[in-house]
Design a protein around this motif. Structure first.
Motif, PDB file in Angstrom:
ATOM      1  N   ALA A   1      -5.427   2.946   7.688  1.00  0.00           N
ATOM      2  CA  ALA A   1      -6.375   3.969   6.627  1.00  0.00           C
ATOM      3  C   ALA A   1      -6.950   5.451   6.964  1.00  0.00           C
ATOM      4  CB  ALA A   1      -8.064   3.337   6.599  1.00  0.00           C
ATOM      5  N   ALA A   2      -6.909   5.876   5.722  1.00  0.00           N
ATOM      6  CA  ALA A   2      -6.806   7.628   6.044  1.00  0.00           C
ATOM      7  C   ALA A   2      -7.375   8.108   4.947  1.00  0.00           C
ATOM      8  CB  ALA A   2      -5.648   8.234   6.821  1.00  0.00           C
ATOM      9  N   THR A   3      -8.135   9.051   4.506  1.00  0.00           N
ATOM     10  CA  THR A   3      -7.837  10.075   3.715  1.00  0.00           C
ATOM     11  C   THR A   3      -7.145  11.116   3.143  1.00  0.00           C
ATOM     12  OG1 THR A   3      -9.432  11.639   4.582  1.00  0.00           O
ATOM     13  CG2 THR A   3     -10.383   9.547   4.232  1.00  0.00           C
ATOM     14  N   THR A   4      -7.067  11.403   1.890  1.00  0.00           N
ATOM     15  CA  THR A   4      -5.702  12.298   1.617  1.00  0.00           C
ATOM     16  C   THR A   4      -5.779  13.701   2.166  1.00  0.00           C
ATOM     17  OG1 THR A   4      -6.189  12.040  -0.419  1.00  0.00           O
ATOM     18  CG2 THR A   4      -5.507  13.827   0.454  1.00  0.00           C
ATOM     19  N   LYS A   5      -7.588  14.046   2.635  1.00  0.00           N
ATOM     20  CA  LYS A   5      -7.018  15.370   3.652  1.00  0.00           C
ATOM     21  C   LYS A   5      -7.104  15.119   4.655  1.00  0.00           C
ATOM     22  CE  LYS A   5     -11.373  18.013   5.234  1.00  0.00           C
ATOM     23  NZ  LYS A   5     -12.390  18.197   4.985  1.00  0.00           N
ATOM     24  N   ASP A   6      -7.273  14.066   5.750  1.00  0.00           N
ATOM     25  CA  ASP A   6      -6.640  13.057   6.848  1.00  0.00           C
ATOM     26  C   ASP A   6      -5.389  13.724   7.099  1.00  0.00           C
ATOM     27  OD1 ASP A   6      -9.909  12.457   7.461  1.00  0.00           O
ATOM     28  OD2 ASP A   6      -9.445  10.485   6.888  1.00  0.00           O
ATOM     29  N   ILE A   7      -4.514  13.100   5.997  1.00  0.00           N
ATOM     30  CA  ILE A   7      -3.424  13.455   5.655  1.00  0.00           C
ATOM     31  C   ILE A   7      -2.839  14.800   5.633  1.00  0.00           C
ATOM     32  CG2 ILE A   7      -1.165  12.906   4.555  1.00  0.00           C
ATOM     33  CD1 ILE A   7      -2.135  10.163   5.802  1.00  0.00           C
TER      34      ILE A   7
ATOM     35  N   SER B   1       0.954  -1.512  -0.283  1.00  0.00           N
ATOM     36  CA  SER B   1       0.224   0.119  -0.400  1.00  0.00           C
ATOM     37  C   SER B   1       0.582   1.140   0.007  1.00  0.00           C
ATOM     38  CB  SER B   1      -1.025  -0.096   1.376  1.00  0.00           C
ATOM     39  OG  SER B   1      -0.138  -0.235   2.988  1.00  0.00           O
ATOM     40  N   ASN B   2       0.167   2.562  -0.419  1.00  0.00           N
ATOM     41  CA  ASN B   2       1.305   3.943   0.171  1.00  0.00           C
ATOM     42  C   ASN B   2       1.897   3.679   0.808  1.00  0.00           C
ATOM     43  OD1 ASN B   2      -1.035   4.256  -1.214  1.00  0.00           O
ATOM     44  ND2 ASN B   2      -0.929   6.782  -1.105  1.00  0.00           N
ATOM     45  N   ASN B   3       3.285   4.027   0.407  1.00  0.00           N
ATOM     46  CA  ASN B   3       4.505   3.663   1.718  1.00  0.00           C
ATOM     47  C   ASN B   3       4.808   5.297   2.470  1.00  0.00           C
ATOM     48  OD1 ASN B   3       7.170   1.628   0.964  1.00  0.00           O
ATOM     49  ND2 ASN B   3       5.180   1.153   0.368  1.00  0.00           N
ATOM     50  N   TYR B   4       5.404   5.641   3.522  1.00  0.00           N
ATOM     51  CA  TYR B   4       5.383   7.432   3.441  1.00  0.00           C
ATOM     52  C   TYR B   4       6.987   6.808   4.182  1.00  0.00           C
ATOM     53  CZ  TYR B   4       3.168   6.712   7.817  1.00  0.00           C
ATOM     54  OH  TYR B   4       3.171   5.930   9.080  1.00  0.00           O
ATOM     55  N   GLY B   5       7.701   7.951   4.609  1.00  0.00           N
ATOM     56  CA  GLY B   5       8.937   8.081   5.385  1.00  0.00           C
ATOM     57  C   GLY B   5      10.039   8.865   5.213  1.00  0.00           C
ATOM     58  N   PRO B   6      11.197   8.430   5.819  1.00  0.00           N
ATOM     59  CA  PRO B   6      12.296   9.242   5.595  1.00  0.00           C
ATOM     60  C   PRO B   6      12.995   9.287   3.432  1.00  0.00           C
ATOM     61  CG  PRO B   6      12.751   8.789   7.504  1.00  0.00           C
ATOM     62  CD  PRO B   6      11.209   8.188   7.795  1.00  0.00           C
ATOM     63  N   TYR B   7      13.278   9.613   3.422  1.00  0.00           N
ATOM     64  CA  TYR B   7      13.811  10.075   1.480  1.00  0.00           C
ATOM     65  C   TYR B   7      13.563   9.364   0.230  1.00  0.00           C
ATOM     66  CZ  TYR B   7      18.815   9.236   4.868  1.00  0.00           C
ATOM     67  OH  TYR B   7      19.190   9.533   5.319  1.00  0.00           O
ATOM     68  N   GLN B   8      11.321   9.971   0.909  1.00  0.00           N
ATOM     69  CA  GLN B   8      11.208  10.267  -0.027  1.00  0.00           C
ATOM     70  C   GLN B   8      10.478  11.138  -0.816  1.00  0.00           C
ATOM     71  OE1 GLN B   8       6.985   9.351   0.708  1.00  0.00           O
ATOM     72  NE2 GLN B   8       6.648   7.936  -0.321  1.00  0.00           N
ATOM     73  N   THR B   9      10.984  11.536  -2.691  1.00  0.00           N
ATOM     74  CA  THR B   9      11.312  12.424  -2.671  1.00  0.00           C
ATOM     75  C   THR B   9       9.841  13.252  -2.778  1.00  0.00           C
ATOM     76  OG1 THR B   9       9.724  10.712  -4.970  1.00  0.00           O
ATOM     77  CG2 THR B   9      12.376  10.811  -4.508  1.00  0.00           C
ATOM     78  N   PRO B  10      10.062  13.846  -3.115  1.00  0.00           N
ATOM     79  CA  PRO B  10       8.694  15.358  -2.543  1.00  0.00           C
ATOM     80  C   PRO B  10       7.572  14.996  -3.496  1.00  0.00           C
ATOM     81  CG  PRO B  10      10.474  16.374  -1.479  1.00  0.00           C
ATOM     82  CD  PRO B  10      11.408  15.677  -2.523  1.00  0.00           C
ATOM     83  N   GLU B  11       8.111  14.496  -4.412  1.00  0.00           N
ATOM     84  CA  GLU B  11       6.562  14.420  -5.821  1.00  0.00           C
ATOM     85  C   GLU B  11       5.773  13.865  -5.283  1.00  0.00           C
ATOM     86  OE1 GLU B  11       8.349  14.179 -10.251  1.00  0.00           O
ATOM     87  OE2 GLU B  11       9.311  13.162  -8.880  1.00  0.00           O
ATOM     88  N   LYS B  12       5.543  12.508  -4.243  1.00  0.00           N
ATOM     89  CA  LYS B  12       4.502  11.480  -3.035  1.00  0.00           C
ATOM     90  C   LYS B  12       3.638  12.798  -2.113  1.00  0.00           C
ATOM     91  CE  LYS B  12       5.423   8.092  -5.979  1.00  0.00           C
ATOM     92  NZ  LYS B  12       4.825   7.186  -6.671  1.00  0.00           N
ATOM     93  N   LEU B  13       2.880  12.396  -1.709  1.00  0.00           N
ATOM     94  CA  LEU B  13       1.716  12.991  -0.746  1.00  0.00           C
ATOM     95  C   LEU B  13       2.803  13.000  -0.035  1.00  0.00           C
ATOM     96  CD1 LEU B  13      -0.726  14.007  -0.142  1.00  0.00           C
ATOM     97  CD2 LEU B  13      -1.420  11.597   0.999  1.00  0.00           C
TER      98      LEU B  13
END
Length: 326
Positions: free
Chosen positions: A245-251, A177-189
């Motif tokens: 689980a979370a919506t884009t707005k939640d994030i 599923s959608n990954n997040y964390g350090p070293y992720q390029t700023p194109e991602k959410l």
């Protein structure tokens, strides 16, 4: 064990290298990636003094470069290489499809030639396409991608499965599923929202931000890949989900609250073609086979991630661009 990471200088590869060296300091990690200056070189600079770290310059479409990497001796391949940006795949689908599909075929051919013990092909939950609200998606769910990126990942999966069936290769496919964390390029959410907020720049939001996603911290993803490397069942497909689980707005709201920024920074923009709601993945199969479970709560992960970008402005400033979120 000698592990080859194609695309090892990227977001997942950087974090996976760090994880493997922490858990298995006697392992050799071979990073096969194109040489780049800037942030990607910074990602892996800390590993260069480790005698068990080897860097090989190249792209997976280049057989000569692949020969150099595989010739070093490889037990396991984790194929992380390829293009992953959905919006870019809508603009230039041909280059993405070529890189992902042809590149995977060449990695599989080279793995077969050098009798690699295991190949792990990194795919994506994008292969599932739209899912009914409230559904939890298992690995047997039908594949119906809606964008060129997702379609290219389906193609890589079918090729990988054919090598398992026809040649008896020990292959495993993962869909995260959608990954997040350090070293992720700023194109991602997540990093886009964080870096825009830190700069007090407008934060573009697709539609009303109601698109649902399952969020997987990169630390949990790396521990899942570690479990699959050692205990995954040959020929399997594994979902890797964060159970968050979370919506884009939640994030966006959580990031703004964490960084003490106002909602007035948010600007609604038209949704991208083919966008859809996606709901949590079932990772019961992975838990049953390996014992793995995610550990990160989303609130904790967002806070840690926001503080990392706040403390590492030099890393993202040179590559950052304002774009829509995904």
């Amino acid at each position: 064990m000698r592990i080859l990471l194609t695309g090892g200088s990227g977001f997942i590869g950087t974090n996976l290298t760090s994880h493997l060296f922490q858990k298995h300091p006697d392992y050799t990690i071979i990073n096969f990636s194109p040489y780049r200056t800037g942030s990607r070189a910074t990602n892996v600079a800390r590993f260069e003094t480790n005698p068990n770290y080897i860097y090989v310059d190249g792209i997976i479409e280049n057989e000569q470069a692949l020969e150099q990497a595989f010739g070093l001796g490889v037990d396991v391949v984790v194929n992380l290489a390829g293009q992953t940006h959905i919006d870019r795949s809508l603009q230039t689908p041909g280059s993405l499809i070529c890189a992902n599909v042809i590149g995977t075929q060449k990695v599989l051919d080279m793995s077969r030639k050098y009798s690699v013990n295991r190949v792990i092909q990194i795919s994506s939950a994008e292969v599932y396409g739209p899912v009914h609200k409230g559904s939890e998606v298992a690995e047997t769910f039908r594949l119906a991608p809606v964008n060129p990126y997702g379609a290219s990942k389906v193609a890589t999966e079918l090729i990988t499965q054919s090598y398992h069936q026809t040649f008896g290769m020990n292959t495993i496919i993962t869909r995260s599923s959608n990954n997040y964390g350090p070293y992720q390029t700023p194109e991602k959410l997540m990093p886009l929202v964080i870096t825009n907020a830190l700069l007090n720049n407008p934060i573009p939001l697709y539609g009303d931000g109601g698109q649902m996603r399952d969020w997987l911290h990169i630390t949990d993803h790396c521990s899942a890949l570690d479990a699959i490397i050692h205990n995954g069942v040959p020929g399997s497909v594994y979902n890797i989900g964060g159970n968050q689980a979370a919506t884009t707005k939640d994030i966006v709201q959580s990031v703004l609250q964490c960084l003490d920024r106002p909602w007035s920074l948010v600007q609604s923009v038209p949704d991208r073609p083919g966008n859809f709601d996606r709901y949590p993945l079932s990772f019961d199969k992975l838990t049953t086979d390996t014992g793995w479970k995610p550990t990160y709560l989303l609130e904790e992960g967002i806070r840690e991630t926001a503080l990392w970008y706040q403390s590492n402005a030099d890393w993202w400033a040179e590559q950052r661009e304002v774009t829509t979120i995904r």
